[in-house]
Each structure stands twice: as C-alpha cells, then as structure tokens.
Design a protein around this motif. Sequence first.
Motif, PDB file in Angstrom:
ATOM      1  N   UNK A 178      -1.279  68.225  25.432  1.00 17.45           N
ATOM      2  CA  UNK A 178      -1.163  67.360  26.612  1.00 17.45           C
ATOM      3  C   UNK A 178      -0.399  66.092  26.231  1.00 17.45           C
ATOM      4  N   UNK A 179       0.548  65.708  27.058  1.00 20.67           N
ATOM      5  CA  UNK A 179       1.267  64.448  26.871  1.00 20.67           C
ATOM      6  C   UNK A 179       0.730  63.427  27.865  1.00 20.67           C
ATOM      7  N   UNK A 180       0.550  62.222  27.390  1.00 22.12           N
ATOM      8  CA  UNK A 180       0.055  61.122  28.221  1.00 22.12           C
ATOM      9  C   UNK A 180       1.008  59.947  28.095  1.00 22.12           C
ATOM     10  N   UNK A 181       0.949  59.060  29.075  1.00 21.02           N
ATOM     11  CA  UNK A 181       1.729  57.830  29.018  1.00 21.02           C
ATOM     12  C   UNK A 181       0.773  56.646  29.123  1.00 21.02           C
ATOM     13  N   UNK A 182       0.952  55.690  28.232  1.00 18.92           N
ATOM     14  CA  UNK A 182       0.116  54.491  28.268  1.00 18.92           C
ATOM     15  C   UNK A 182       0.618  53.567  29.369  1.00 18.92           C
ATOM     16  N   UNK A 183      -0.145  52.536  29.628  1.00 20.50           N
ATOM     17  CA  UNK A 183       0.255  51.554  30.652  1.00 20.50           C
ATOM     18  C   UNK A 183       1.550  50.854  30.265  1.00 20.50           C
ATOM     19  N   UNK A 187       4.006  52.419  28.921  1.00 18.40           N
ATOM     20  CA  UNK A 187       5.070  53.404  28.985  1.00 18.40           C
ATOM     21  C   UNK A 187       5.255  54.242  27.729  1.00 18.40           C
ATOM     22  N   UNK A 188       4.424  54.004  26.725  1.00 20.88           N
ATOM     23  CA  UNK A 188       4.536  54.771  25.487  1.00 20.88           C
ATOM     24  C   UNK A 188       3.918  56.161  25.687  1.00 20.88           C
ATOM     25  N   UNK A 189       4.615  57.194  25.213  1.00 25.95           N
ATOM     26  CA  UNK A 189       4.087  58.559  25.316  1.00 25.95           C
ATOM     27  C   UNK A 189       3.296  58.897  24.052  1.00 25.95           C
TER      28      UNK A 189
END
Length: 188
Positions: free
Chosen positions: A133-138, A140-142
Amino acid sequence: MKYLVASDLHGSIHYVDILIKRFLDEKADKLILLGDLYYHGPRNALPLDYNTMECANLLNQYKDNIIAVRGNCDAEVDQMISLFKFIPQYESMIAGKKFFFSHGHIYNKDNPPDVDFDILMYGHLHTGYIVLHSYHSELGKEFQKIFVNTGSVSLPKNNTPHSYVVIDSNIILLKELESKKEIQRIQF
C-alpha cells in the motif's frame, strides 16, 4: 536470520507435522506462529487429524525456536500444554525494517496498529496474500507499507492453498505448505 511464519494451525497434527518439516527444510532460525494453534473455532470444520495434544508435543520440541502470538481461538489453557509463551503481538527489526506480527483479528490491513511499522504480518483470514500500500503524508511525501497474510496451515479459505511465509534477508515469500511452491514474493 531466517524466519518461517505461519498461522491458524487449528490442531491438525497432519499439517503441523508438515509445517515442522518445512521449518527444517527451509533451515529457518525462528518459527513465528501467529495464533490459533490448537482449537479449531466454532465456525470451522474439524481439520484433518485433529489432535491438540500431539500438536503441542511436536511444537514443544522446538520451544527455543518458537515465538507465539496469541490468536482469537487461543485460550489460557493452551499455555498449560505449551512449553513456550503466547504473547499479544510481536515487534522486531528485520533487515532494517520494522515488522509488526499479529494474529489479525485486531490488527490487519483494514485496521493497522497505531505504532510505526513497515511490514504488518498476520493470519486469521485463512487467505494468504502480500499487498503493498502506498500512502501520502500531509506534507505530500509518499511512503509504503507491506501487509502480509500468511494464510492458514490447516484450514485455508477462498480457494487458497495451505500456506506459510519465509522471511529471508530482505525477501518475503508466501509458499504452499505441501509443495513449497512459491505463491508470491516481495523484496523490502
């Protein structure tokens, strides 16, 4: 260090015997059991060659190599026949990554633990898979998380094979129990 990870043995001496053979074949250092070792649970049919005491006796021979996470079908009485302890979950650094091991009835890909981890490994669903799973932080970092379900040693569901997982260096392999055939792999 090499790890063999399995879940949902559910008291089948037939499949626990094969699991121990795989542990030895794979030349693993540790056997991480993710719960539901002996009891088959009210929603499951009796597994092949259901014999909880024989399972405990066989597993007890490898007590120094076992890390056992408690599953939803494991009870306090199971500790009375086991020469190893059951723990709620297990966290470990492996090849520079943070692993979180759980049975899966509480923590899983739909409800991850509220701790920092790279890889969540669990059972409970009796269906083996590896998902990235790929996520993005607030900001914008993946970042990516790996979710691994080991499947079930004795009672697989959803037309999946009896399975286990091997962690070797920076590779996770999901394998068929009986043939050792690779089902899925991921490098981390």
